[in-house]
Scaffold this motif. Structure first.
Motif, PDB file in Angstrom:
ATOM      1  N   PHE A  27       0.977  -1.136   0.067  1.00 47.71           N
ATOM      2  CA  PHE A  27       0.034   0.157  -0.005  1.00 47.71           C
ATOM      3  C   PHE A  27       0.949   0.999   0.058  1.00 47.71           C
ATOM      4  CE2 PHE A  27      -1.899   3.484   2.326  1.00 47.71           C
ATOM      5  CZ  PHE A  27      -2.867   3.705   1.589  1.00 47.71           C
ATOM      6  N   TRP A  28       0.491   2.184  -0.616  1.00 48.58           N
ATOM      7  CA  TRP A  28       1.479   3.437  -0.840  1.00 48.58           C
ATOM      8  C   TRP A  28       0.295   4.566  -0.907  1.00 48.58           C
ATOM      9  CZ3 TRP A  28       6.541   4.192  -1.793  1.00 48.58           C
ATOM     10  CH2 TRP A  28       7.376   3.043  -2.107  1.00 48.58           C
ATOM     11  N   LEU A  29       0.710   5.610   0.100  1.00 46.21           N
ATOM     12  CA  LEU A  29       0.292   7.013  -0.061  1.00 46.21           C
ATOM     13  C   LEU A  29       1.161   8.015  -0.428  1.00 46.21           C
ATOM     14  CD1 LEU A  29      -2.020   9.110   0.705  1.00 46.21           C
ATOM     15  CD2 LEU A  29      -1.319   9.038   2.920  1.00 46.21           C
ATOM     16  N   VAL A  30       1.063   8.594  -1.724  1.00 47.64           N
ATOM     17  CA  VAL A  30       1.884   9.600  -1.731  1.00 47.64           C
ATOM     18  C   VAL A  30       1.300  11.193  -1.668  1.00 47.64           C
ATOM     19  CG1 VAL A  30       1.565   9.426  -4.317  1.00 47.64           C
ATOM     20  CG2 VAL A  30       3.899  10.700  -3.352  1.00 47.64           C
ATOM     21  N   THR A  31       2.094  11.805  -0.808  1.00 48.54           N
ATOM     22  CA  THR A  31       1.699  13.440  -0.852  1.00 48.54           C
ATOM     23  C   THR A  31       2.659  14.328  -1.342  1.00 48.54           C
ATOM     24  OG1 THR A  31       0.169  12.768   1.135  1.00 48.54           O
ATOM     25  CG2 THR A  31       0.625  15.186   0.450  1.00 48.54           C
ATOM     26  N   LEU A  32       2.404  15.277  -2.303  1.00 49.45           N
ATOM     27  CA  LEU A  32       3.133  16.230  -2.683  1.00 49.45           C
ATOM     28  C   LEU A  32       2.746  17.544  -2.145  1.00 49.45           C
ATOM     29  CD1 LEU A  32       3.496  15.137  -6.510  1.00 49.45           C
ATOM     30  CD2 LEU A  32       5.006  14.231  -4.627  1.00 49.45           C
ATOM     31  N   MET A  33       3.634  18.291  -1.672  1.00 49.51           N
ATOM     32  CA  MET A  33       3.587  19.517  -1.171  1.00 49.51           C
ATOM     33  C   MET A  33       4.605  20.728  -2.076  1.00 49.51           C
ATOM     34  SD  MET A  33       2.651  19.461   2.607  1.00 49.51           S
ATOM     35  CE  MET A  33       1.501  18.528   3.386  1.00 49.51           C
ATOM     36  N   GLY A  34       4.173  21.680  -2.237  1.00 51.03           N
ATOM     37  CA  GLY A  34       5.087  22.626  -2.983  1.00 51.03           C
ATOM     38  C   GLY A  34       5.165  23.789  -2.085  1.00 51.03           C
ATOM     39  N   ALA A  35       6.358  24.418  -2.485  1.00 56.85           N
ATOM     40  CA  ALA A  35       6.675  25.841  -2.039  1.00 56.85           C
ATOM     41  C   ALA A  35       7.237  26.571  -3.037  1.00 56.85           C
ATOM     42  CB  ALA A  35       7.384  25.791  -0.616  1.00 56.85           C
ATOM     43  N   PRO A  36       7.570  27.849  -2.882  1.00 59.90           N
ATOM     44  CA  PRO A  36       8.212  28.432  -4.166  1.00 59.90           C
ATOM     45  C   PRO A  36       9.361  27.984  -4.644  1.00 59.90           C
ATOM     46  CG  PRO A  36       7.416  30.192  -2.612  1.00 59.90           C
ATOM     47  CD  PRO A  36       7.099  28.803  -1.875  1.00 59.90           C
ATOM     48  N   SER A  37      10.192  27.294  -3.645  1.00 57.07           N
ATOM     49  CA  SER A  37      11.339  26.694  -4.147  1.00 57.07           C
ATOM     50  C   SER A  37      11.870  25.237  -3.639  1.00 57.07           C
ATOM     51  CB  SER A  37      12.752  27.603  -3.543  1.00 57.07           C
ATOM     52  OG  SER A  37      12.485  27.578  -2.384  1.00 57.07           O
ATOM     53  N   HIS A  38      10.808  24.487  -3.249  1.00 53.43           N
ATOM     54  CA  HIS A  38      11.156  23.180  -2.790  1.00 53.43           C
ATOM     55  C   HIS A  38       9.779  22.416  -3.244  1.00 53.43           C
ATOM     56  CE1 HIS A  38      14.264  24.645  -0.150  1.00 53.43           C
ATOM     57  NE2 HIS A  38      14.520  23.413  -0.363  1.00 53.43           N
ATOM     58  N   LEU A  39      10.169  21.069  -3.398  1.00 51.26           N
ATOM     59  CA  LEU A  39       9.041  19.957  -3.512  1.00 51.26           C
ATOM     60  C   LEU A  39       9.232  19.089  -2.219  1.00 51.26           C
ATOM     61  CD1 LEU A  39       6.601  18.560  -5.002  1.00 51.26           C
ATOM     62  CD2 LEU A  39       8.457  17.439  -6.269  1.00 51.26           C
ATOM     63  N   LEU A  40       7.991  18.736  -1.600  1.00 51.22           N
ATOM     64  CA  LEU A  40       8.289  17.697  -0.681  1.00 51.22           C
ATOM     65  C   LEU A  40       7.388  16.668  -1.157  1.00 51.22           C
ATOM     66  CD1 LEU A  40       7.578  19.069   2.689  1.00 51.22           C
ATOM     67  CD2 LEU A  40       9.861  18.649   1.881  1.00 51.22           C
ATOM     68  N   ILE A  41       8.153  15.438  -1.277  1.00 50.14           N
ATOM     69  CA  ILE A  41       7.505  14.138  -1.559  1.00 50.14           C
ATOM     70  C   ILE A  41       7.472  13.352  -0.326  1.00 50.14           C
ATOM     71  CG2 ILE A  41       7.801  12.072  -3.009  1.00 50.14           C
ATOM     72  CD1 ILE A  41       9.733  13.496  -4.798  1.00 50.14           C
ATOM     73  N   ILE A  42       6.081  13.063   0.016  1.00 51.79           N
ATOM     74  CA  ILE A  42       5.822  12.727   1.402  1.00 51.79           C
ATOM     75  C   ILE A  42       5.305  11.323   1.113  1.00 51.79           C
ATOM     76  CG2 ILE A  42       4.641  12.750   3.692  1.00 51.79           C
ATOM     77  CD1 ILE A  42       4.444  15.693   3.119  1.00 51.79           C
ATOM     78  N   THR A  43       5.751   9.897   1.348  1.00 48.66           N
ATOM     79  CA  THR A  43       5.233   8.757   1.321  1.00 48.66           C
ATOM     80  C   THR A  43       4.992   7.988   2.556  1.00 48.66           C
ATOM     81  OG1 THR A  43       7.397   7.620   0.960  1.00 48.66           O
ATOM     82  CG2 THR A  43       6.357   8.584  -1.344  1.00 48.66           C
ATOM     83  N   TYR A  44       3.950   7.227   2.484  1.00 50.68           N
ATOM     84  CA  TYR A  44       3.777   6.350   3.319  1.00 50.68           C
ATOM     85  C   TYR A  44       3.543   4.869   2.527  1.00 50.68           C
ATOM     86  CZ  TYR A  44       1.643   3.079   6.678  1.00 50.68           C
ATOM     87  OH  TYR A  44       1.323   2.052   7.814  1.00 50.68           O
ATOM     88  N   ASN A  45       4.361   3.836   3.098  1.00 49.93           N
ATOM     89  CA  ASN A  45       4.003   2.692   2.337  1.00 49.93           C
ATOM     90  C   ASN A  45       4.277   1.546   3.597  1.00 49.93           C
ATOM     91  OD1 ASN A  45       6.764   1.022   2.197  1.00 49.93           O
ATOM     92  ND2 ASN A  45       7.519   3.081   1.814  1.00 49.93           N
TER      93      ASN A  45
END
Length: 137
Positions: free
Chosen positions: A92-110
């Motif tokens: 099982f995977w949950l991926v959440t992406l969050m953006g800011a002006p100069s960053h990308l967060l890749i938040i995963t739960y597996n």
């Protein structure tokens, strides 16, 4: 609740969870649980296009991007975000992406299993606690 401070963000996680840095990527997990949250922070020259980033992420799992399977929203702290759940290689995977002006967060739960409702609420609370440091983005 303890909190973790990354390069450009912070988050809170339950006191009974453990935190580790694995190959420069923070990981958070319940020692008695079946899965883990990991967060990768990627520097960008501009605000990331989350739909494009989600398409790329899903393609690595051989999954086609379908807008009806992805939820776009603003995080509790006002950041644009997208989330998608899927099964890949019997996990099982949950991926959440969050953006800011100069960053990308890749938040995963597996996990080896789909989280039970109480565990899903805890995972959501950790993800919802993510906040960018404005002075660092």
């Amino acid at each position: 609740m303890p909190y973790f401070e990354g390069v450009c963000f912070e988050l809170e996680y339950p006191a009974h969870w453990e935190a580790e840095i694995i190959e420069d990527i923070p990981a958070f997990y319940d020692p008695a649980g079946a899965g883990a949250i990991q967060i990768a922070s990627l520097a960008r020259d501009a605000m990331p296009e989350l739909a494009l980033e989600m398409t790329r992420y899903l393609a690595r799992h051989r999954i086609a991007y379908e807008s009806e399977a992805v939820t776009a929203y603003r995080s509790v702290h006002g950041q644009p975000a997208m989330a998608c759940e899927f099964m890949s290689q019997e996990r099982f995977w949950l991926v959440t992406l969050m953006g800011a002006p100069s960053h990308l967060l890749i938040i995963t739960y597996n996990s080896d299993e789909v989280p039970a409702p109480e565990e899903a609420r805890t995972i959501s609370a950790v993800i919802n606690s993510v906040r960018f440091f404005e002075e660092r983005i």
